[in-house]
Structures are given as C-alpha cells and as structure tokens.
Write an enzyme that holds these catalytic residues in place. Structure first.
Site, PDB file in Angstrom:
ATOM      1  N   LYS A 238       0.817  -1.215   0.000  1.00  0.00           N
ATOM      2  CA  LYS A 238       0.000   0.000   0.000  1.00  0.00           C
ATOM      3  C   LYS A 238       0.848   1.262   0.000  1.00  0.00           C
ATOM      4  CE  LYS A 238      -4.243  -1.960   1.714  1.00  0.00           C
ATOM      5  NZ  LYS A 238      -5.188  -2.118   2.815  1.00  0.00           N
ATOM      6  N   ARG A 273      -3.009  -9.951   5.417  1.00  0.00           N
ATOM      7  CA  ARG A 273      -3.504 -10.107   4.036  1.00  0.00           C
ATOM      8  C   ARG A 273      -2.397  -9.646   3.097  1.00  0.00           C
ATOM      9  NH1 ARG A 273      -5.855  -6.962   0.211  1.00  0.00           N
ATOM     10  NH2 ARG A 273      -7.463  -7.936  -1.083  1.00  0.00           N
TER      11      ARG A 273
HETATM   12  N1  HH2 Z   1      -7.113  -4.005   1.153  1.00  0.00           N
HETATM   13  C1  HH2 Z   1      -7.476  -4.086  -0.136  1.00  0.00           C
HETATM   14  C2  HH2 Z   1      -8.578  -4.850  -0.523  1.00  0.00           C
HETATM   15  N2  HH2 Z   1      -9.282  -5.555   0.383  1.00  0.00           N
HETATM   16  N3  HH2 Z   1      -9.648  -6.222   2.621  1.00  0.00           N
HETATM   17  C3  HH2 Z   1      -9.303  -6.179   3.917  1.00  0.00           C
HETATM   18  N4  HH2 Z   1     -10.003  -6.879   4.828  1.00  0.00           N
HETATM   19  N5  HH2 Z   1      -8.237  -5.429   4.354  1.00  0.00           N
HETATM   20  C4  HH2 Z   1      -7.486  -4.696   3.492  1.00  0.00           C
HETATM   21  O1  HH2 Z   1      -6.545  -4.015   3.961  1.00  0.00           O
HETATM   22  C5  HH2 Z   1      -7.822  -4.714   2.102  1.00  0.00           C
HETATM   23  C6  HH2 Z   1      -8.942  -5.511   1.691  1.00  0.00           C
HETATM   24  C7  HH2 Z   1      -6.688  -3.334  -1.175  1.00  0.00           C
HETATM   25  O2  HH2 Z   1      -5.656  -4.122  -1.690  1.00  0.00           O
HETATM   26  P1  HH2 Z   1      -5.657  -4.975  -3.055  1.00  0.00           P
HETATM   27  O3  HH2 Z   1      -6.699  -6.050  -3.018  1.00  0.00           O
HETATM   28  O4  HH2 Z   1      -4.280  -5.460  -3.256  1.00  0.00           O
HETATM   29  O5  HH2 Z   1      -5.945  -3.965  -4.219  1.00  0.00           O
HETATM   30  P2  HH2 Z   1      -7.246  -3.564  -5.033  1.00  0.00           P
HETATM   31  O6  HH2 Z   1      -8.276  -3.101  -4.056  1.00  0.00           O
HETATM   32  O7  HH2 Z   1      -6.771  -2.471  -5.959  1.00  0.00           O
HETATM   33  O8  HH2 Z   1      -7.725  -4.788  -5.783  1.00  0.00           O
END
Ligand code: HH2
Length: 304
Positions: A238, A273
């Site tokens: 992030k 995660r």
């Molecule tokens: N962060 C993201 C998405 N889902 N869920 C939880 N519970 N906690 C988090 O910190 C979290 C989440 C964002 O990350 P990512 O899935 O890598 O990216 P994107 O939302 O662009 O798909």
C-alpha cells in the site's frame, strides 16, 4: 496476561462445513495458533499492484495453487478494485469474474474469502464456494449482514471512512484510534446479534486514512488484538509502504510490507492479508520460533 503471540489461539466459526473445521455445538470451528497468512487473489484488470496478472481463469488458479503450496491459510478472491479513486464495477461483471474461480477452488481444502461490498455478489460467491465475506465497508449495508447470517458465513468487518472513489481526498478524525475501534466493536456486536457466526476485525489501513492515521492504528493494535475477535491487518504494497520506504512502484513494496506485517503479528494480529505469501509464511515461522519461550521449542539438535 495473555500468552505471547506465537502461542495465541484464534478461532472462527461457520454455519456450514469448512476446510479444517471441527464440528462444535456452535457450528464448524477453525482454530489456529499465531499469525496466519491470507493470500490475495485479485481477478481484476485494475488492482493497484497486480491488476490484470491473474484476471484469466488459468492464471488465477495457478496463482491460488502457488499460494496454497506456500502455506496460505485462506485465499481472498476479489473481483473489484477498492484502490483509492476506483470506480464501482457492476454486480454482474463482478460475479462473472469471481464465480468460475471460486467454483474451481471450492473443495480444494483451503479456506476461501470473497472481497466484495455488494450483498448480491456475496450471495453468489457463497453459493460458488466461498466461506467468509470480506467487506471493506464493514457490513454497513444491512443486506450484507442478512446474506452472511442466512448462509452462516463468517465475515471480515473492516473500517473505511467514506468510499473508495473519494476516501483519500481529506481523511479526518478527532481521535482515529478511538473512532476506528469503537466502530469495529459496535459493528461486530451488531453483526453477531443478527446471526453472523463469527467475525474478523480489520482497522482498514489506507481506507480513508493518512500514513499518520495508519501508524496511530498500528501503535494501538494491542488494544484491538486483546479483545474478543481475531484481527486482520492488510498493508501489502500500500501507499504507506511506498511513503515510509521510499518505493514509488507498488509491486516493489514486499520488503516493507513484510516488516509491517511482522510487527502486526508481534502485536497479536491473527492474520495478515498479503500478495507475497511464501515470503510472509517463511518470515512469520522464523519470527514465531524466535518469540517462543525456550522450553517450548525443546532441545536444539540440528547443527543448522
Ligand atoms: N485491502 C485491499 C482490498 N481488500 N480487505 C481487507 N479486509 N483489508 C485490506 O486491507 C484490504 C482488503 C486493497 O488491496 P488490493 O486487493 O491489493 O488492491 P485492489 O483493491 O486495488 O484490488
């Protein structure tokens, strides 16, 4: 005093049989010790660090297999990016992305969560084989609570200020720790009272929060991890890792993510995660061995 984090036990209860679950009077219970790894599987074209890489079915399944072999405890499948500025995806598009992947992974012996904000998507994903609903809006939508309760699915309750399109414009709190923790505890109680069998709590790093807000929440983590529910922390690649580690390219932020997640594990986080599963599993195992009181590791016999 609670036991040190490598020995601390965590549990989630489900209303239906799940991989690793043991039948109890309350449902099927999954128990684990220390900090487990949730592997991220984004079947999206536009996720902030890996968009498009696992969008095809074969690529998604191959990545899931790799993460499982590397020791992922749960795989979190997402069909909509929630990065700052992201536009919402129609529910039917999200379901079309998620369903074939979940159907193919169901029955494969690994816990599956679905990362969605929409009750209709969560329902379709649970029918396709997901076990837990990971809702970054913290089940604000009563429809989402109803879907989880009816299915007997566990839920991840995350804190987010605002919504993804605008959440990073001007995040503002009087007392970020007090407000986020109060929200999580209130939502957990509400969701449980409505019949959802168990919850994971997540402070929601980067979701309507500045780097300073995230750091305050991380410093206060023991206040949350000392409570009733297991806590999930997600900082993988992030913006805060980019800022603190001076790494502009998101896909190059695994070392900083690992440092932050090791810290979270030591503060009692039950799950992290992550994108880089193998690296996290290895590092968490080493840290757990270092933090385990001497008599519990037994005599050291290996010359290595
Ligand atoms: N962060 C993201 C998405 N889902 N869920 C939880 N519970 N906690 C988090 O910190 C979290 C989440 C964002 O990350 P990512 O899935 O890598 O990216 P994107 O939302 O662009 O798909």
């Amino acid at each position: 005093m609670s036991s040190p984090w490598p020995q601390r036990q965590h549990r989630l209860t489900f209303g239906f049989p799940v991989p690793g679950g043991v039948r109890t009077p309350d449902g099927w219970e999954v128990v684990w010790t220390g900090c487990a790894v949730m592997g991220i599987l984004n079947v999206t074209p536009d996720s902030f660090s890996d968009g498009g890489r696992h969008a095809g079915l074969e690529a998604a399944l191959a990545h899931a297999r790799t993460m499982r072999a590397a020791g992922a405890f749960m795989i979190d499948v997402g069909g909509e990016s929630t990065r700052p500025g992201a536009d919402p995806v129609p529910a039917d598009v999200e379901v079309d992305r998620l369903r074939p992947v979940l159907r193919a992974l169901a029955g494969g012996g690994v816990l599956l969560s679905v990362d969605t904000l929409k009750p209709e998507v969560a329902r379709a994903a649970l029918e396709a084989g997901a076990h837990l609903v990971n809702d970054v809006s913290g089940l604000r939508n009563p429809g989402m609570v109803a879907v989880c309760a009816e299915a007997g699915a566990a839920a991840c309750v995350m804190h987010m200020q605002g919504e993804p399109r605008t959440m990073q414009h001007a995040p503002h709190y009087g007392d970020v720790v007090a407000e986020v923790h109060r929200y999580l505890r209130t939502q957990a109680a509400r969701v449980r009272a409505a019949g959802v069998p168990s919850v994971l709590l997540d402070p929601g790093l980067g979701f309507g929060k500045t780097v300073e807000h995230n750091l305050a929440l991380l410093r206060a983590l023991p206040d949350l991890t000392g409570g009733e529910w297991p806590v999930l922390v997600g900082a993988s690649r992030k913006g805060m890792i980019g800022r603190l580690g001076d790494v502009p390219v998101a896909s190059e932020r695994d070392p900083g993510s690992l440092a932050l997640h090791l810290h979270a594990a030591r503060q009692g986080a039950a799950m992290v995660r992550v994108h880089a599963v193998a690296e996290h599993v290895q590092a968490l195992r080493v840290q757990a061995a270092l933090d385990t009181p001497r008599q519990e590791t037994g005599p050291l016999q290996s010359p290595a």
